[in-house]
Design an enzyme around this catalytic site. Sequence first.
Site, PDB file in Angstrom:
ATOM      1  N   ILE A  36      -5.544   0.024  -5.210  1.00 16.56           N
ATOM      2  CA  ILE A  36      -4.649  -0.975  -5.823  1.00 16.56           C
ATOM      3  C   ILE A  36      -3.476  -1.331  -4.907  1.00 16.56           C
ATOM      4  O   ILE A  36      -2.868  -2.390  -5.066  1.00 16.56           O
ATOM      5  CB  ILE A  36      -4.149  -0.455  -7.195  1.00 16.56           C
ATOM      6  CG1 ILE A  36      -3.723  -1.593  -8.097  1.00 16.56           C
ATOM      7  CG2 ILE A  36      -3.049   0.577  -7.030  1.00 16.56           C
ATOM      8  CD1 ILE A  36      -3.539  -1.180  -9.555  1.00 16.56           C
ATOM      9  N   GLN A 100      -1.087  14.072  -1.723  1.00 20.78           N
ATOM     10  CA  GLN A 100      -1.955  13.681  -2.850  1.00 20.78           C
ATOM     11  C   GLN A 100      -1.097  13.293  -4.051  1.00 20.78           C
ATOM     12  O   GLN A 100      -0.212  14.058  -4.451  1.00 20.78           O
ATOM     13  CB  GLN A 100      -2.888  14.842  -3.216  1.00 20.78           C
ATOM     14  CG  GLN A 100      -3.899  14.458  -4.285  1.00 20.78           C
ATOM     15  CD  GLN A 100      -4.903  15.574  -4.579  1.00 20.78           C
ATOM     16  OE1 GLN A 100      -4.795  16.677  -4.055  1.00 20.78           O
ATOM     17  NE2 GLN A 100      -5.864  15.273  -5.433  1.00 20.78           N
ATOM     18  N   HIS A 106     -10.560  12.306  -4.211  1.00 21.21           N
ATOM     19  CA  HIS A 106     -10.925  10.963  -3.736  1.00 21.21           C
ATOM     20  C   HIS A 106     -10.900  10.933  -2.222  1.00 21.21           C
ATOM     21  O   HIS A 106     -10.050  11.556  -1.590  1.00 21.21           O
ATOM     22  CB  HIS A 106     -10.005   9.887  -4.308  1.00 21.21           C
ATOM     23  CG  HIS A 106      -8.541  10.166  -4.178  1.00 21.21           C
ATOM     24  ND1 HIS A 106      -7.871  11.059  -4.989  1.00 21.21           N
ATOM     25  CD2 HIS A 106      -7.609   9.691  -3.315  1.00 21.21           C
ATOM     26  CE1 HIS A 106      -6.605  11.109  -4.643  1.00 21.21           C
ATOM     27  NE2 HIS A 106      -6.405  10.302  -3.626  1.00 21.21           N
TER      28      HIS A 106
HETATM   29  P1  AMP Z   1      -3.471   9.885  -2.811  1.00 22.05           P
HETATM   30  O1  AMP Z   1      -2.037   9.630  -2.430  1.00 22.05           O
HETATM   31  O2  AMP Z   1      -4.311  10.411  -1.680  1.00 22.05           O
HETATM   32  O3  AMP Z   1      -3.558  10.748  -4.054  1.00 22.05           O
HETATM   33  O4  AMP Z   1      -4.101   8.477  -3.138  1.00 22.05           O
HETATM   34  C1  AMP Z   1      -4.059   7.881  -4.391  1.00 22.05           C
HETATM   35  C2  AMP Z   1      -4.396   6.436  -4.186  1.00 22.05           C
HETATM   36  O5  AMP Z   1      -4.760   5.896  -5.432  1.00 22.05           O
HETATM   37  C3  AMP Z   1      -3.240   5.584  -3.632  1.00 22.05           C
HETATM   38  O6  AMP Z   1      -3.646   4.974  -2.412  1.00 22.05           O
HETATM   39  C4  AMP Z   1      -3.012   4.571  -4.746  1.00 22.05           C
HETATM   40  O7  AMP Z   1      -2.667   3.291  -4.243  1.00 22.05           O
HETATM   41  C5  AMP Z   1      -4.342   4.557  -5.462  1.00 22.05           C
HETATM   42  N1  AMP Z   1      -4.314   4.160  -6.869  1.00 22.05           N
HETATM   43  C6  AMP Z   1      -3.481   4.619  -7.832  1.00 22.05           C
HETATM   44  N2  AMP Z   1      -3.768   4.045  -9.007  1.00 22.05           N
HETATM   45  C7  AMP Z   1      -4.824   3.219  -8.788  1.00 22.05           C
HETATM   46  C8  AMP Z   1      -5.587   2.331  -9.609  1.00 22.05           C
HETATM   47  N3  AMP Z   1      -5.325   2.183 -10.920  1.00 22.05           N
HETATM   48  N4  AMP Z   1      -6.583   1.615  -9.042  1.00 22.05           N
HETATM   49  C9  AMP Z   1      -6.845   1.751  -7.721  1.00 22.05           C
HETATM   50  N5  AMP Z   1      -6.175   2.570  -6.905  1.00 22.05           N
HETATM   51  C10 AMP Z   1      -5.180   3.290  -7.421  1.00 22.05           C
END
Ligand code: AMP
Length: 120
Positions: A36, A100, A106
């Site tokens: 996102i 994270q 992910h």
């Molecule tokens: P991390 O910091 O490795 O935990 O990555 C989490 C990722 O999830 C970040 O890059 C966010 O931009 C992404 N994210 C959070 N909420 C959403 C959502 N609803 N849809 C798509 N990506 C998301």
Amino acid sequence: MLKGMSSDCIFCKISAGEIPAKKLYEDEQAVAFADIDPKAPVHILVIPRQHIGSLAEIGASEQEKTLVGHLLGIVNQLAREQKLGKGYRIVVNIGPDGGQTVDHLHLHLLGGRQMHWPPG
Ligand code: AMP
Ligand code: ZN
């Protein structure tokens, strides 16, 4: 609720279709969707449907290793589809010091620009 789902987890809700996402791939085990808040021209997240808090929870069982291998295969398939032949980066952040922010395993697929090293 589906087996293996955590009720307050945003990525479990995306997997279940309860909140919208731009899905680019899905099968019984895994889902891929656009980040996102993209940090590169291509920024896709690949997740298992099963709620696993982080890569640190992956042990040595064949089932866990097979799942992680499957996720990596999906990343490579998406990289080919996105024409990232010049290269790309796979990132897995683990825990607070690892950066994270969503506690559901992910893999980030990042590409479409020159990546820098070392990461911040
Ligand atoms: P991390 O910091 O490795 O935990 O990555 C989490 C990722 O999830 C970040 O890059 C966010 O931009 C992404 N994210 C959070 N909420 C959403 C959502 N609803 N849809 C798509 N990506 C998301
Ligand atoms: Zn989850």
